[in-house]
Design a protein around this motif. Structure first.
Motif, PDB file in Angstrom:
ATOM      1  N   GLY A  38       0.831  -1.195   0.000  1.00 34.42           N
ATOM      2  CA  GLY A  38       0.000   0.000   0.000  1.00 34.42           C
ATOM      3  C   GLY A  38       0.862   1.241   0.000  1.00 34.42           C
ATOM      4  N   VAL A  39       0.191   2.368   0.204  1.00 31.65           N
ATOM      5  CA  VAL A  39       0.862   3.664   0.170  1.00 31.65           C
ATOM      6  C   VAL A  39       1.009   4.193   1.588  1.00 31.65           C
ATOM      7  CG1 VAL A  39       0.691   6.040  -0.673  1.00 31.65           C
ATOM      8  CG2 VAL A  39      -0.097   4.148  -2.103  1.00 31.65           C
ATOM      9  N   ALA A  40       2.216   4.628   1.924  1.00 32.45           N
ATOM     10  CA  ALA A  40       2.469   5.188   3.248  1.00 32.45           C
ATOM     11  C   ALA A  40       2.010   6.644   3.272  1.00 32.45           C
ATOM     12  CB  ALA A  40       3.953   5.088   3.585  1.00 32.45           C
ATOM     13  N   SER A  41       0.864   6.875   3.889  1.00 36.27           N
ATOM     14  CA  SER A  41       0.357   8.228   4.108  1.00 36.27           C
ATOM     15  C   SER A  41      -0.581   8.185   5.306  1.00 36.27           C
ATOM     16  CB  SER A  41      -0.355   8.762   2.861  1.00 36.27           C
ATOM     17  OG  SER A  41      -1.483   7.984   2.571  1.00 36.27           O
ATOM     18  N   ALA A  42      -0.767   9.301   5.942  1.00 31.35           N
ATOM     19  CA  ALA A  42      -1.571   9.364   7.162  1.00 31.35           C
ATOM     20  C   ALA A  42      -2.970   8.790   6.935  1.00 31.35           C
ATOM     21  CB  ALA A  42      -1.672  10.803   7.646  1.00 31.35           C
ATOM     22  N   GLY A  43      -3.343   7.824   7.762  1.00 27.82           N
ATOM     23  CA  GLY A  43      -4.681   7.245   7.725  1.00 27.82           C
ATOM     24  C   GLY A  43      -4.933   6.221   6.638  1.00 27.82           C
ATOM     25  N   SER A  44      -3.948   5.921   5.807  1.00 29.98           N
ATOM     26  CA  SER A  44      -4.202   4.999   4.692  1.00 29.98           C
ATOM     27  C   SER A  44      -4.293   3.551   5.162  1.00 29.98           C
ATOM     28  CB  SER A  44      -3.138   5.143   3.604  1.00 29.98           C
ATOM     29  OG  SER A  44      -1.883   4.718   4.063  1.00 29.98           O
ATOM     30  N   ALA A  45      -5.127   2.786   4.472  1.00 25.69           N
ATOM     31  CA  ALA A  45      -5.258   1.352   4.717  1.00 25.69           C
ATOM     32  C   ALA A  45      -4.128   0.651   3.972  1.00 25.69           C
ATOM     33  CB  ALA A  45      -6.607   0.849   4.225  1.00 25.69           C
ATOM     34  N   ILE A  46      -3.473  -0.284   4.651  1.00 23.91           N
ATOM     35  CA  ILE A  46      -2.364  -1.015   4.041  1.00 23.91           C
ATOM     36  C   ILE A  46      -2.542  -2.503   4.296  1.00 23.91           C
ATOM     37  CG2 ILE A  46      -0.755   0.927   4.219  1.00 23.91           C
ATOM     38  CD1 ILE A  46       0.530  -0.522   6.648  1.00 23.91           C
ATOM     39  N   GLY A  47      -1.813  -3.313   3.541  1.00 22.30           N
ATOM     40  CA  GLY A  47      -1.795  -4.754   3.778  1.00 22.30           C
ATOM     41  C   GLY A  47      -0.672  -5.098   4.744  1.00 22.30           C
ATOM     42  N   TYR A  48      -0.916  -6.053   5.647  1.00 24.04           N
ATOM     43  CA  TYR A  48       0.050  -6.435   6.668  1.00 24.04           C
ATOM     44  C   TYR A  48       0.100  -7.954   6.748  1.00 24.04           C
ATOM     45  CZ  TYR A  48       2.087  -6.964  11.362  1.00 24.04           C
ATOM     46  OH  TYR A  48       2.861  -7.314  12.421  1.00 24.04           O
ATOM     47  N   THR A  49       1.280  -8.519   6.579  1.00 23.52           N
ATOM     48  CA  THR A  49       1.473  -9.965   6.727  1.00 23.52           C
ATOM     49  C   THR A  49       2.650 -10.190   7.653  1.00 23.52           C
ATOM     50  OG1 THR A  49       0.620 -10.403   4.511  1.00 23.52           O
ATOM     51  CG2 THR A  49       1.958 -12.129   5.519  1.00 23.52           C
ATOM     52  N   PHE A  50       2.434 -11.041   8.658  1.00 22.76           N
ATOM     53  CA  PHE A  50       3.477 -11.378   9.619  1.00 22.76           C
ATOM     54  C   PHE A  50       3.801 -12.847   9.464  1.00 22.76           C
ATOM     55  CE2 PHE A  50       5.018 -12.773  13.780  1.00 22.76           C
ATOM     56  CZ  PHE A  50       5.994 -11.831  14.032  1.00 22.76           C
ATOM     57  N   ASN A  51       5.053 -13.153   9.140  1.00 17.42           N
ATOM     58  CA  ASN A  51       5.483 -14.548   8.992  1.00 17.42           C
ATOM     59  C   ASN A  51       5.821 -15.109  10.368  1.00 17.42           C
ATOM     60  OD1 ASN A  51       5.332 -14.769   6.133  1.00 17.42           O
ATOM     61  ND2 ASN A  51       7.114 -13.437   6.038  1.00 17.42           N
ATOM     62  N   THR A  52       4.997 -16.022  10.850  1.00 17.31           N
ATOM     63  CA  THR A  52       5.197 -16.594  12.177  1.00 17.31           C
ATOM     64  C   THR A  52       6.000 -17.886  12.090  1.00 17.31           C
ATOM     65  OG1 THR A  52       3.229 -17.985  12.118  1.00 17.31           O
ATOM     66  CG2 THR A  52       2.942 -15.742  12.900  1.00 17.31           C
ATOM     67  N   THR A  53       6.685 -18.190  13.168  1.00 20.87           N
ATOM     68  CA  THR A  53       7.375 -19.477  13.252  1.00 20.87           C
ATOM     69  C   THR A  53       6.513 -20.469  14.019  1.00 20.87           C
ATOM     70  OG1 THR A  53       8.515 -18.706  15.227  1.00 20.87           O
ATOM     71  CG2 THR A  53       9.695 -18.512  13.140  1.00 20.87           C
ATOM     72  N   PHE A  54       5.671 -19.958  14.919  1.00 22.37           N
ATOM     73  CA  PHE A  54       4.873 -20.852  15.748  1.00 22.37           C
ATOM     74  C   PHE A  54       3.647 -21.404  15.044  1.00 22.37           C
ATOM     75  CE2 PHE A  54       3.673 -16.528  16.702  1.00 22.37           C
ATOM     76  CZ  PHE A  54       2.283 -16.542  16.714  1.00 22.37           C
ATOM     77  N   LEU A  55       3.063 -20.706  14.084  1.00 22.01           N
ATOM     78  CA  LEU A  55       1.894 -21.210  13.354  1.00 22.01           C
ATOM     79  C   LEU A  55       2.264 -21.860  12.030  1.00 22.01           C
ATOM     80  CD1 LEU A  55      -0.745 -18.382  13.860  1.00 22.01           C
ATOM     81  CD2 LEU A  55      -0.621 -20.586  15.015  1.00 22.01           C
ATOM     82  N   ARG A  56       3.500 -21.666  11.612  1.00 22.32           N
ATOM     83  CA  ARG A  56       4.018 -22.203  10.345  1.00 22.32           C
ATOM     84  C   ARG A  56       3.298 -21.677   9.109  1.00 22.32           C
ATOM     85  NH1 ARG A  56       4.734 -27.885  12.979  1.00 22.32           N
ATOM     86  NH2 ARG A  56       6.795 -27.582  13.840  1.00 22.32           N
ATOM     87  N   LYS A  57       2.547 -20.601   9.272  1.00 19.79           N
ATOM     88  CA  LYS A  57       1.960 -19.943   8.113  1.00 19.79           C
ATOM     89  C   LYS A  57       1.799 -18.463   8.446  1.00 19.79           C
ATOM     90  CE  LYS A  57      -2.976 -20.367   8.627  1.00 19.79           C
ATOM     91  NZ  LYS A  57      -4.175 -20.775   7.965  1.00 19.79           N
ATOM     92  N   PRO A  58       1.840 -17.616   7.438  1.00 23.42           N
ATOM     93  CA  PRO A  58       1.755 -16.172   7.682  1.00 23.42           C
ATOM     94  C   PRO A  58       0.363 -15.750   8.163  1.00 23.42           C
ATOM     95  CG  PRO A  58       2.446 -16.648   5.414  1.00 23.42           C
ATOM     96  CD  PRO A  58       2.084 -17.942   6.052  1.00 23.42           C
TER      97      PRO A  58
END
Length: 161
Positions: A38-58
């Motif tokens: 996404g675009v970095a600007s105040a209030g903008s909606a962005i996509g977020y994915t966290f790669n976990t080691t404990f769940l073995r999937k993002p």
């Protein structure tokens, strides 16, 4: 509710640090766990994915830019309301030897209350690791600092969604 903070000092310019942490698609080049889109600007909606080691999937969730003060601060909020929310931010300050980065994560919600002690340590460890990765990326001549190819950008965009 709790907050974890890690401070790093780098011998590089604040503008160079700002460019790295505000280039959301570029997180794939240096951050070991997080992919943003996404675009970095105040209030903008962005996509977020966290790669976990404990769940073995993002884990993927929508996020919102909550702090955006160019070229000094950027932060985003994500999570599941009531269960676990987090806000992660980078504050960038010029110092005589280069740049001080104050990296914070603020957590709240039921899970943060029940598992605060265990979560604090894990979050701090992951923040330290990502801050070291940012430092390596910003080091002059680092092979990781190469621009992304068109194909790499497409892969990064797909991974972040």
């Amino acid at each position: 509710m709790f907050e974890v903070e890690h401070v790093t000092c780098l011998s590089t310019s604040p503008l160079r640090v700002w460019t790295a942490v505000s280039d959301l698609a570029g997180f794939v080049r240096w951050h070991p766990f997080i992919r943003l889109s996404g675009v970095a600007s105040a209030g903008s909606a962005i996509g977020y994915t966290f790669n976990t080691t404990f769940l073995r999937k993002p884990l993927t969730a929508p996020a919102t830019i909550t702090r955006f003060r160019k070229p000094a601060e950027i932060g985003w909020k994500t999570g599941m309301r009531g269960l676990l929310m987090l806000e992660e931010a980078y504050q960038i300050d010029a110092i005589s030897s280069g740049t001080e980065i104050r990296h914070t994560t603020h957590c709240w919600g039921l899970v943060s209350i029940l598992a605060a002690r265990k979560m604090k340590g894990r979050i701090l460890d992951s923040m330290k690791e990502s801050d070291r990765a940012l430092e390596r990326y910003l080091r002059p001549g680092s092979p990781a600092a190469r621009p992304l190819s068109r194909g790499d950008r497409r892969v990064a965009k797909r991974k972040a969604h």
